[in-house]
Scaffold this motif. Structure first.
Motif, PDB file in Angstrom:
ATOM      1  N   ALA A  58      -4.588  14.098  60.171  1.00  0.00           N
ATOM      2  CA  ALA A  58      -5.493  15.269  60.650  1.00  0.00           C
ATOM      3  C   ALA A  58      -6.630  14.292  60.907  1.00  0.00           C
ATOM      4  O   ALA A  58      -7.053  13.354  60.249  1.00  0.00           O
ATOM      5  N   THR A  59      -7.168  14.379  62.218  1.00  0.00           N
ATOM      6  CA  THR A  59      -8.307  13.667  62.681  1.00  0.00           C
ATOM      7  C   THR A  59      -9.428  14.251  63.123  1.00  0.00           C
ATOM      8  O   THR A  59      -9.290  15.627  63.275  1.00  0.00           O
ATOM      9  N   ASP A  60     -10.850  13.663  62.985  1.00  0.00           N
ATOM     10  CA  ASP A  60     -11.882  14.293  63.564  1.00  0.00           C
ATOM     11  C   ASP A  60     -11.837  13.972  65.350  1.00  0.00           C
ATOM     12  O   ASP A  60     -10.865  13.337  65.698  1.00  0.00           O
ATOM     13  N   LEU A  61     -12.693  14.707  66.070  1.00  0.00           N
ATOM     14  CA  LEU A  61     -12.694  14.470  67.474  1.00  0.00           C
ATOM     15  C   LEU A  61     -12.829  12.932  67.963  1.00  0.00           C
ATOM     16  O   LEU A  61     -12.339  12.387  68.853  1.00  0.00           O
ATOM     17  N   ALA A  62     -13.326  12.212  67.073  1.00  0.00           N
ATOM     18  CA  ALA A  62     -13.604  10.725  67.501  1.00  0.00           C
ATOM     19  C   ALA A  62     -12.217  10.214  67.005  1.00  0.00           C
ATOM     20  O   ALA A  62     -12.235   8.728  67.321  1.00  0.00           O
ATOM     21  N   GLY A  63     -11.099  10.490  66.353  1.00  0.00           N
ATOM     22  CA  GLY A  63      -9.893   9.904  66.018  1.00  0.00           C
ATOM     23  C   GLY A  63     -10.055   9.446  64.535  1.00  0.00           C
ATOM     24  O   GLY A  63      -9.096   8.767  64.249  1.00  0.00           O
TER      25      GLY A  63
END
Length: 179
Positions: A58-63
């Motif tokens: 799982a990542t945030d929108l920035a990767g």
């Protein structure tokens, strides 16, 4: 919901994720609540032992990787072809944001699509956050092994009980024949 962080993005784990996955694993190890291991494995060992179709991050929108889940076969014996053991780890800064739930849900989906009927976990009783997460996703405690393992850190040993949890599929069942 206004002010809520954006939902994490789920995707398959790649070799390029290893530095972040390793760091999250190391942070979990450092808590003393996650595993008997005292350091993460090498990428080669991790890659060789985890099932390729069931590794997710799982990542945030920035990767930035916020957490990961992966599983191993319970046994090489054909009778256990539909049984896996799993690990799920969430970065400390992402705790309480639903990352663990997203990852475990992805594991349930990918394993069921592959004909796997049971997902197992071994959890220290003191890891109440992990126990609560697993319970919310339909895992149940099926046993306890008392003082089954010893963790040695800085020359000091501590014995731990382990709770065995499992989740039986509601999709892959007695009538499913993976052959």
């Amino acid at each position: 919901m206004p002010g809520s962080p954006p939902s994490p993005v789920l995707r398959p784990m790649t070799a390029g994720d290893w530095p972040a996955v390793r760091a999250i694993h190391a942070a979990g190890i450092a808590t003393g609540l996650a595993t008997f291991e005292t350091e993460p494995p090498s990428w080669a060992a991790f890659d060789a032992s985890r099932l390729p179709g069931h590794r997710h991050v799982a990542t945030d929108l920035a990767g930035t990787v916020l957490g990961w889940v992966a599983c191993t076969r319970e046994s090489p014996r054909a009778a256990y072809a539909g049984v896996v053991d799993h690990s799920v780890y969430v970065a400390p800064e992402a705790a309480g944001q639903g990352v663990g739930r997203l990852l475990l849900e992805a594991l349930v989906d990918s394993t069921e699509a592959d004909g796997i009927w049971t997902i197992r976990a071994a959890v220290f009783p003191a890891n109440t956050a992990s126990l609560a997460l697993h319970e919310r996703l339909g895992f149940r405690v099926v046993g306890r092994r008392e003082r089954i393992g010893r963790r040695v850190v800085d020359g000091r040993a501590s014995w731990h009980d382990v709770l065995f949890l499992e989740r039986r599929s509601r999709v892959v069942g007695w009538t499913h024949d993976p052959a």
